[in-house]
Design a protein around this motif. Structure first.
Motif, PDB file in Angstrom:
ATOM      1  N   LEU A 157       0.707  -1.088  -0.136  1.00 36.01           N
ATOM      2  CA  LEU A 157      -0.075  -0.025   0.021  1.00 36.01           C
ATOM      3  C   LEU A 157       0.938   1.228   0.019  1.00 36.01           C
ATOM      4  O   LEU A 157       0.647   2.206  -0.900  1.00 36.01           O
ATOM      5  CB  LEU A 157      -0.814   0.053   1.228  1.00 36.01           C
ATOM      6  CG  LEU A 157      -2.041   1.276   1.434  1.00 36.01           C
ATOM      7  CD1 LEU A 157      -3.234   0.755   1.954  1.00 36.01           C
ATOM      8  CD2 LEU A 157      -1.495   2.220   2.440  1.00 36.01           C
ATOM      9  N   ILE A 158       2.064   1.240   0.844  1.00 31.31           N
ATOM     10  CA  ILE A 158       2.829   2.299   0.874  1.00 31.31           C
ATOM     11  C   ILE A 158       3.780   2.449  -0.300  1.00 31.31           C
ATOM     12  O   ILE A 158       3.895   3.702  -0.761  1.00 31.31           O
ATOM     13  CB  ILE A 158       3.793   2.255   2.262  1.00 31.31           C
ATOM     14  CG1 ILE A 158       3.025   2.313   3.520  1.00 31.31           C
ATOM     15  CG2 ILE A 158       4.811   3.345   2.086  1.00 31.31           C
ATOM     16  CD1 ILE A 158       3.625   2.127   4.747  1.00 31.31           C
ATOM     17  N   ALA A 159       4.166   1.283  -0.922  1.00 32.86           N
ATOM     18  CA  ALA A 159       4.876   1.301  -2.049  1.00 32.86           C
ATOM     19  C   ALA A 159       4.212   2.044  -3.331  1.00 32.86           C
ATOM     20  O   ALA A 159       4.721   2.847  -4.111  1.00 32.86           O
ATOM     21  CB  ALA A 159       5.638  -0.201  -2.332  1.00 32.86           C
ATOM     22  N   ASP A 160       2.884   1.458  -3.549  1.00 39.87           N
ATOM     23  CA  ASP A 160       2.111   2.129  -4.531  1.00 39.87           C
ATOM     24  C   ASP A 160       1.931   3.633  -4.229  1.00 39.87           C
ATOM     25  O   ASP A 160       1.960   4.290  -5.403  1.00 39.87           O
ATOM     26  CB  ASP A 160       0.702   1.235  -4.683  1.00 39.87           C
ATOM     27  CG  ASP A 160       0.918  -0.277  -5.374  1.00 39.87           C
ATOM     28  OD1 ASP A 160       1.888  -0.204  -6.055  1.00 39.87           O
ATOM     29  OD2 ASP A 160      -0.037  -0.954  -5.073  1.00 39.87           O
ATOM     30  N   TYR A 161       1.820   3.878  -3.288  1.00 36.12           N
ATOM     31  CA  TYR A 161       1.513   5.602  -3.036  1.00 36.12           C
ATOM     32  C   TYR A 161       2.782   6.296  -3.452  1.00 36.12           C
ATOM     33  O   TYR A 161       2.563   7.288  -4.098  1.00 36.12           O
ATOM     34  CB  TYR A 161       1.198   5.870  -1.514  1.00 36.12           C
ATOM     35  CG  TYR A 161       0.722   7.154  -1.021  1.00 36.12           C
ATOM     36  CD1 TYR A 161      -0.428   7.632  -1.404  1.00 36.12           C
ATOM     37  CD2 TYR A 161       1.722   8.140  -0.897  1.00 36.12           C
ATOM     38  CE1 TYR A 161      -0.766   8.623  -1.236  1.00 36.12           C
ATOM     39  CE2 TYR A 161       1.240   9.381  -0.727  1.00 36.12           C
ATOM     40  CZ  TYR A 161       0.110   9.667  -0.743  1.00 36.12           C
ATOM     41  OH  TYR A 161      -0.291  11.018  -0.602  1.00 36.12           O
ATOM     42  N   ILE A 162       3.818   5.588  -2.972  1.00 30.89           N
ATOM     43  CA  ILE A 162       5.252   6.108  -3.527  1.00 30.89           C
ATOM     44  C   ILE A 162       5.255   6.221  -4.934  1.00 30.89           C
ATOM     45  O   ILE A 162       5.482   7.333  -5.525  1.00 30.89           O
ATOM     46  CB  ILE A 162       6.310   5.574  -2.850  1.00 30.89           C
ATOM     47  CG1 ILE A 162       6.293   5.726  -1.477  1.00 30.89           C
ATOM     48  CG2 ILE A 162       7.516   5.949  -3.356  1.00 30.89           C
ATOM     49  CD1 ILE A 162       7.222   4.906  -0.580  1.00 30.89           C
ATOM     50  N   LEU A 163       4.932   5.210  -5.474  1.00 40.08           N
ATOM     51  CA  LEU A 163       4.998   5.121  -7.135  1.00 40.08           C
ATOM     52  C   LEU A 163       4.086   6.035  -7.824  1.00 40.08           C
ATOM     53  O   LEU A 163       4.449   6.663  -8.755  1.00 40.08           O
ATOM     54  CB  LEU A 163       5.110   3.855  -7.563  1.00 40.08           C
ATOM     55  CG  LEU A 163       5.087   3.352  -8.972  1.00 40.08           C
ATOM     56  CD1 LEU A 163       6.642   3.920  -9.618  1.00 40.08           C
ATOM     57  CD2 LEU A 163       4.738   1.923  -9.509  1.00 40.08           C
TER      58      LEU A 163
END
Length: 408
Positions: free
Chosen positions: A335-341
């Motif tokens: 969830l955090i990684a997709d937000y960063i991307l």
């Protein structure tokens, strides 16, 4: 299980656990590749070496279906404001009875008399693919060596065409843009689409381009027309519904490179719904599986709703880490990684809140539970109001005809 291990001499649980952990690691590597490639490659400053007037001419075709989209005028108008010395706009209106659409386009042309623009009314009926049929008149009469396909829902920036042509170096045959969704209204369906294009889709798209894999979408791309003309022109792609993938393959197979430019393609639809989103995802999944059949097996492995539990069992088997510990960490990290991307792809934070993002993200991540069985259970795809049967290899036919129209 012990008897099976003794009989075959193989620990199948160990092998499955290794496959799960390998798949999980590959998806993380794809994310890292997408993140690094996006940070380095996207949203750069557009400059021109030498005189701008020396840039080659570009024929831009805009295949149009209807005037229902409230953002259509804004999207089309942006192409009249391109900061580029020599280009033409070729508007392709599929239906002769679309009087509102014809009036809209003619009004924009009259408002910008200095821009070279033409209208082609009425699609041909020469091939299976409706989009190709709609573009054939414009393709046949295009006057410049570079040909651009740009969907109706794309809104462009003034320097976007310059950026694309800058990437058309000597060895390059086709330049494309990664699709992202513009900030728009805060409807839930729009948020789901925005984070899918900026997250799950971007991860695959950017990683594929980083490693030179064909992942073209014809939402916005530009190519050397002479290359395709040597293979029969745009008509040669008309037997495929996924004409974009095969367009890239034709050019790659002739020894030219496929390159991603630094500006994304800005999708700016005025209409969105969960139903239309799911239909589009299902259609694209169907086409991917027919074009590259191995994806039937590989695609579920990069979906977190399947990959997470599979890997959790593998980690428990290999390292005795409980699934109730691994799974929450798995989903939270993604969830955090997709937000960063997403922030990398848009070059800014999304307009909606973290809470709204989380709701949309979990909906998107749960969608494969419905979309994959739905896609796998049908032989047909519905597009542009028509029903098609698509063979493995990508060739298509009208569902009611049951007659193959071309071979690979």
């Amino acid at each position: 299980m012990n008897r099976l291990r003794a009989l075959l001499g193989v620990d199948w649980l160990f092998i499955l656990a290794c496959i799960a952990i390998l798949a999980w690691s590959i998806v993380w590597l794809m994310y890292l590749a997408a993140f690094i490639y996006g940070k380095v490659h996207l949203h750069g400053t557009v400059t021109v070496d030498g005189e701008k007037s020396c840039l080659p001419g570009v024929s831009i075709t805009k295949p149009l279906g209807s005037s229902d989209d409230p953002n259509l005028a804004e999207n089309l108008s942006s192409f009249f404001q391109l900061d580029y010395p020599k280009y033409e706009l070729l508007f392709c209106i599929q239906d002769r009875t679309s009087t509102d659409l014809i009036e809209l386009v003619n009004g924009l042309i009259a408002k910008h008399p200095l821009v070279d623009a033409r209208v082609f009314i009425g699609a041909q009926n020469a091939v299976i693919n409706p989009k190709v049929n709609n573009m054939l008149n414009a393709y046949d009469q295009a006057k410049y060596p570079l040909f651009m396909i740009s969907d109706a829902g794309i809104k462009t920036q003034p320097d976007a065409l310059t950026d694309m042509v800058n990437h058309m170096t000597d060895k390059v045959g086709i330049v494309h843009q990664v699709p992202v969704m513009c900030d728009g209204d805060l409807r839930f369906s729009r948020q789901v689409e925005q984070l899918w294009f900026g997250g799950a889709q971007a991860r695959v798209y950017m990683a594929a381009n980083a490693f030179g894999v064909n992942c073209l979408t014809s939402m916005s791309c530009i190519f050397r027309k002479k290359i395709l003309d040597e293979e029969g022109g745009l008509r040669s792609l008309g037997c495929y519904l996924g004409e974009d993938y095969f367009l890239a393959q034709v050019i790659i197979n002739k020894g030219w490179r496929l390159v991603l430019c630094s500006q994304p393609a800005l999708q700016n639809p005025g209409l969105s719904s969960i139903k239309s989103y799911q239909a589009r995802m299902s259609r694209w999944m169907y086409l991917r599986h027919t074009q590259v059949p191995i994806l039937i097996l590989l695609e579920p492995l990069q979906e977190h709703i399947f990959l997470g539990p599979f890997t959790a069992l593998a980690v428990y088997y290999m390292f005795s880490i409980q699934p109730y510990i691994f799974l929450p960490l798995h989903f939270l990290s993604w969830l955090i990684a997709d937000y960063i991307l997403l922030t990398v792809m848009q070059n800014k934070r999304p307009a909606f809140s973290i809470f709204s993002y989380s709701k949309a993200w979990f909906f998107r991540e749960l969608s494969p539970l419905y979309l994959i069985p739905r896609t796998m259970s049908t032989k047909y795809v519905v597009w542009a109001g028509k029903k098609f049967l698509v063979r493995y290899g990508g060739t298509a036919e009208h569902a009611h005809e049951q007659k193959k129209v071309c071979q690979m």
